[in-house]
Motif scaffolding. Structure first.
Motif, PDB file in Angstrom:
ATOM      1  N   TYR A 113       0.734  -1.277   0.000  1.00  0.00           N
ATOM      2  CA  TYR A 113       0.059   0.109  -0.179  1.00  0.00           C
ATOM      3  C   TYR A 113       0.841   1.300   0.178  1.00  0.00           C
ATOM      4  O   TYR A 113       0.232   2.313  -0.153  1.00  0.00           O
ATOM      5  N   PHE A 114       2.027   1.305   0.260  1.00  0.00           N
ATOM      6  CA  PHE A 114       3.111   2.425   0.230  1.00  0.00           C
ATOM      7  C   PHE A 114       3.214   2.916  -1.034  1.00  0.00           C
ATOM      8  O   PHE A 114       3.753   2.127  -1.899  1.00  0.00           O
ATOM      9  N   ALA A 115       2.632   4.132  -1.465  1.00  0.00           N
ATOM     10  CA  ALA A 115       2.864   4.769  -2.869  1.00  0.00           C
ATOM     11  C   ALA A 115       2.460   3.923  -3.666  1.00  0.00           C
ATOM     12  O   ALA A 115       3.099   3.598  -4.960  1.00  0.00           O
ATOM     13  N   SER A 116       1.154   3.263  -3.606  1.00  0.00           N
ATOM     14  CA  SER A 116       0.624   2.301  -4.481  1.00  0.00           C
ATOM     15  C   SER A 116       0.179   2.796  -5.857  1.00  0.00           C
ATOM     16  O   SER A 116      -0.247   2.208  -6.956  1.00  0.00           O
ATOM     17  N   GLY A 117      -0.361   4.072  -5.540  1.00  0.00           N
ATOM     18  CA  GLY A 117      -0.736   4.726  -6.790  1.00  0.00           C
ATOM     19  C   GLY A 117      -2.273   4.275  -7.140  1.00  0.00           C
ATOM     20  O   GLY A 117      -3.060   4.961  -8.056  1.00  0.00           O
ATOM     21  N   SER A 118      -2.750   3.672  -6.069  1.00  0.00           N
ATOM     22  CA  SER A 118      -4.434   3.355  -6.161  1.00  0.00           C
ATOM     23  C   SER A 118      -5.390   4.314  -5.465  1.00  0.00           C
ATOM     24  O   SER A 118      -4.831   4.906  -4.622  1.00  0.00           O
ATOM     25  N   ASP A 119      -6.471   3.840  -5.420  1.00  0.00           N
ATOM     26  CA  ASP A 119      -7.372   4.589  -4.635  1.00  0.00           C
ATOM     27  C   ASP A 119      -7.505   4.318  -3.165  1.00  0.00           C
ATOM     28  O   ASP A 119      -7.789   5.175  -2.585  1.00  0.00           O
ATOM     29  N   PHE A 120      -6.869   3.084  -2.900  1.00  0.00           N
ATOM     30  CA  PHE A 120      -6.916   2.784  -1.685  1.00  0.00           C
ATOM     31  C   PHE A 120      -5.285   2.726  -1.056  1.00  0.00           C
ATOM     32  O   PHE A 120      -4.496   1.830  -1.687  1.00  0.00           O
ATOM     33  N   GLY A 121      -4.869   3.378  -0.102  1.00  0.00           N
ATOM     34  CA  GLY A 121      -3.512   3.406   0.327  1.00  0.00           C
ATOM     35  C   GLY A 121      -3.376   3.681   1.663  1.00  0.00           C
ATOM     36  O   GLY A 121      -4.392   3.456   2.644  1.00  0.00           O
ATOM     37  N   LEU A 122      -2.240   3.934   2.253  1.00  0.00           N
ATOM     38  CA  LEU A 122      -1.861   3.924   3.572  1.00  0.00           C
ATOM     39  C   LEU A 122      -2.843   5.324   4.326  1.00  0.00           C
ATOM     40  O   LEU A 122      -3.134   4.816   5.544  1.00  0.00           O
ATOM     41  N   GLU A 123      -3.013   6.156   3.557  1.00  0.00           N
ATOM     42  CA  GLU A 123      -3.836   6.972   4.221  1.00  0.00           C
ATOM     43  C   GLU A 123      -5.213   6.511   4.846  1.00  0.00           C
ATOM     44  O   GLU A 123      -5.698   6.782   5.717  1.00  0.00           O
ATOM     45  N   ASN A 124      -5.896   5.405   3.858  1.00  0.00           N
ATOM     46  CA  ASN A 124      -7.162   4.901   4.031  1.00  0.00           C
ATOM     47  C   ASN A 124      -7.063   4.046   5.495  1.00  0.00           C
ATOM     48  O   ASN A 124      -7.975   4.126   6.253  1.00  0.00           O
ATOM     49  N   ILE A 125      -5.743   3.231   5.427  1.00  0.00           N
ATOM     50  CA  ILE A 125      -5.643   2.503   6.555  1.00  0.00           C
ATOM     51  C   ILE A 125      -5.362   3.087   7.732  1.00  0.00           C
ATOM     52  O   ILE A 125      -6.119   2.849   8.868  1.00  0.00           O
ATOM     53  N   TYR A 126      -4.639   4.333   7.848  1.00  0.00           N
ATOM     54  CA  TYR A 126      -4.328   5.312   8.792  1.00  0.00           C
ATOM     55  C   TYR A 126      -5.531   5.552   9.516  1.00  0.00           C
ATOM     56  O   TYR A 126      -5.915   5.730  10.779  1.00  0.00           O
ATOM     57  N   SER A 127      -6.576   6.263   8.503  1.00  0.00           N
ATOM     58  CA  SER A 127      -7.985   6.787   8.884  1.00  0.00           C
ATOM     59  C   SER A 127      -8.665   5.625   9.698  1.00  0.00           C
ATOM     60  O   SER A 127      -9.265   6.048  10.628  1.00  0.00           O
ATOM     61  N   GLU A 128      -8.749   4.615   9.116  1.00  0.00           N
ATOM     62  CA  GLU A 128      -9.681   3.508   9.785  1.00  0.00           C
ATOM     63  C   GLU A 128      -9.059   2.940  11.073  1.00  0.00           C
ATOM     64  O   GLU A 128      -9.892   2.820  11.932  1.00  0.00           O
ATOM     65  N   ILE A 129      -7.830   3.049  11.228  1.00  0.00           N
ATOM     66  CA  ILE A 129      -7.059   2.496  12.632  1.00  0.00           C
ATOM     67  C   ILE A 129      -7.550   3.644  13.505  1.00  0.00           C
ATOM     68  O   ILE A 129      -7.610   3.598  14.880  1.00  0.00           O
ATOM     69  N   PHE A 130      -7.233   4.931  13.059  1.00  0.00           N
ATOM     70  CA  PHE A 130      -7.337   6.141  13.684  1.00  0.00           C
ATOM     71  C   PHE A 130      -8.870   5.985  14.468  1.00  0.00           C
ATOM     72  O   PHE A 130      -9.050   6.454  15.735  1.00  0.00           O
ATOM     73  N   CYS A 131      -9.893   5.751  13.733  1.00  0.00           N
ATOM     74  CA  CYS A 131     -11.088   5.793  14.408  1.00  0.00           C
ATOM     75  C   CYS A 131     -11.467   4.576  15.151  1.00  0.00           C
ATOM     76  O   CYS A 131     -12.152   4.810  16.162  1.00  0.00           O
ATOM     77  N   LEU A 132     -10.819   3.327  14.988  1.00  0.00           N
ATOM     78  CA  LEU A 132     -10.820   2.540  15.978  1.00  0.00           C
ATOM     79  C   LEU A 132     -10.274   2.826  17.444  1.00  0.00           C
ATOM     80  O   LEU A 132     -10.823   2.536  18.394  1.00  0.00           O
ATOM     81  N   GLU A 133      -8.899   3.411  17.346  1.00  0.00           N
ATOM     82  CA  GLU A 133      -8.266   3.721  18.564  1.00  0.00           C
ATOM     83  C   GLU A 133      -9.144   4.867  19.504  1.00  0.00           C
ATOM     84  O   GLU A 133      -9.149   4.861  20.690  1.00  0.00           O
ATOM     85  N   GLU A 134      -9.764   5.620  18.530  1.00  0.00           N
ATOM     86  CA  GLU A 134     -10.380   6.851  19.130  1.00  0.00           C
ATOM     87  C   GLU A 134     -11.705   6.277  19.933  1.00  0.00           C
ATOM     88  O   GLU A 134     -11.935   6.752  21.025  1.00  0.00           O
ATOM     89  N   SER A 135     -12.249   5.368  19.261  1.00  0.00           N
ATOM     90  CA  SER A 135     -13.476   5.040  19.926  1.00  0.00           C
ATOM     91  C   SER A 135     -13.065   3.809  21.099  1.00  0.00           C
ATOM     92  O   SER A 135     -13.948   3.768  21.966  1.00  0.00           O
ATOM     93  N   GLY A 136     -11.971   3.272  20.868  1.00  0.00           N
ATOM     94  CA  GLY A 136     -11.598   2.284  21.773  1.00  0.00           C
ATOM     95  C   GLY A 136     -11.202   2.968  22.990  1.00  0.00           C
ATOM     96  O   GLY A 136     -10.948   2.194  24.139  1.00  0.00           O
ATOM     97  N   MET A 137     -11.084   4.252  23.435  1.00  0.00           N
ATOM     98  CA  MET A 137     -10.422   5.127  24.137  1.00  0.00           C
ATOM     99  C   MET A 137     -11.552   4.765  25.473  1.00  0.00           C
ATOM    100  O   MET A 137     -11.059   4.448  26.903  1.00  0.00           O
ATOM    101  N   LEU A 138     -12.704   4.955  25.329  1.00  0.00           N
ATOM    102  CA  LEU A 138     -13.673   4.944  26.396  1.00  0.00           C
ATOM    103  C   LEU A 138     -13.896   3.444  27.112  1.00  0.00           C
ATOM    104  O   LEU A 138     -13.814   3.392  28.351  1.00  0.00           O
ATOM    105  N   ASN A 139     -13.790   2.510  26.304  1.00  0.00           N
ATOM    106  CA  ASN A 139     -13.498   1.150  26.857  1.00  0.00           C
ATOM    107  C   ASN A 139     -12.445   0.989  27.610  1.00  0.00           C
ATOM    108  O   ASN A 139     -12.622   0.183  28.820  1.00  0.00           O
ATOM    109  N   MET A 140     -11.310   1.710  27.305  1.00  0.00           N
ATOM    110  CA  MET A 140      -9.913   1.341  27.962  1.00  0.00           C
ATOM    111  C   MET A 140     -10.133   1.957  29.194  1.00  0.00           C
ATOM    112  O   MET A 140      -9.755   1.554  30.338  1.00  0.00           O
ATOM    113  N   GLN A 141     -10.748   3.450  29.389  1.00  0.00           N
ATOM    114  CA  GLN A 141     -11.265   3.838  30.687  1.00  0.00           C
ATOM    115  C   GLN A 141     -11.839   3.173  31.652  1.00  0.00           C
ATOM    116  O   GLN A 141     -11.782   2.980  32.688  1.00  0.00           O
TER     117      GLN A 141
END
Length: 232
Positions: A113-141
């Motif tokens: 996915y690094f510099a793949s030149g496709s419509d789906f790349g590392l930015e999409n992966i990071y954004s998806e993981i970011f949402c998981l971590e952000e929503s998981g913070m409440l459960n962690m607390q």
């Protein structure tokens, strides 16, 4: 990140809520030189430092990551947004995983996915993981609160002074065991799902094999490696 001993639980929860996540939209849309990358990361993740003088990322770290095939090389000494996504993953992984294990996790992702030149790349992966971590913070607390309340039920027959110290030790042990179990799970997933990428053992064996082959080659070619005499 500081902890107030007078109100341990609330202090921990406040510190947890202050942990920084770099939002996808906060990454610069231009390529950066190494100094700019380290400054950006240090500024964005300053709340994650244990001590004020700690460095989130240094030039030496970046060079080591590239040397160990964790980070793709820069282009004309500049690092793209995708480079910084990879650096963020390394930043979180390195606190609990070995270099070999991080390679096993990241290399299949960056290769595809690094510099793949496709419509789906590392930015999409990071954004998806970011949402998981952000929503998981409440459960962690909630989990931390439960563990803390459990620790307060331990060593009830001890004196008040001893009890406070032992209960804090109980809380720390529960947190450590939680990290230990999750680390074991991650390592087993790596060993079972990604054996071809190699762990530390595999990497060290590769290094030994390379050195052995080099020594064998030199031993088989004594004349080639023999220094020339002055009469030659």
């Amino acid at each position: 990140m500081t902890i107030d001993e007078k109100d341990l639980l609330n202090s921990i929860l406040n510190s947890l809520s202050n942990i920084d996540f770099i939002k996808p939209e906060d990454f610069p849309n231009i390529d950066l030189y190494m100094d700019q990358v380290t400054t950006f990361m240090d500024t964005q993740l300053s709340a994650c430092k244990r001590h004020p003088e700690d460095k989130v990322l240094t030039k030496t770290m970046i060079n080591n990551y590239a040397k160990n095939d964790l980070l793709p090389p820069p282009v004309k000494k500049k690092y793209s947004k995708e480079h910084m996504f990879v650096l963020i993953f390394i930043y979180y992984f390195k606190n609990i995983l070995s270099i070999g294990d991080i390679q096993a996790i990241l290399n299949p992702i960056t290769d595809k996915y690094f510099a793949s030149g496709s419509d789906f790349g590392l930015e999409n992966i990071y954004s998806e993981i970011f949402c998981l971590e952000e929503s998981g913070m409440l459960n962690m607390q909630k989990d931390l609160t439960r563990k803390y309340q459990t620790s307060l039920q331990t060593f009830a027959d001890q004196s008040k002074d001893d009890q406070e110290e032992l209960q804090r030790f109980s809380f720390i042990c529960m947190l450590c065991f939680d990290v230990y179990v999750k680390k074991q799970l991650i390592e087993r997933m790596i060993d079972s799902r990604l054996p071809q990428m190699g762990t530390d053992k595999t990497l060290s064996e590769k290094g030994r094999n390379k050195n052995s082959s080099e020594k064998k080659r030199k031993a088989e070619s004594p004349e080639k490696n023999k220094p020339k005499s002055s009469s030659d």
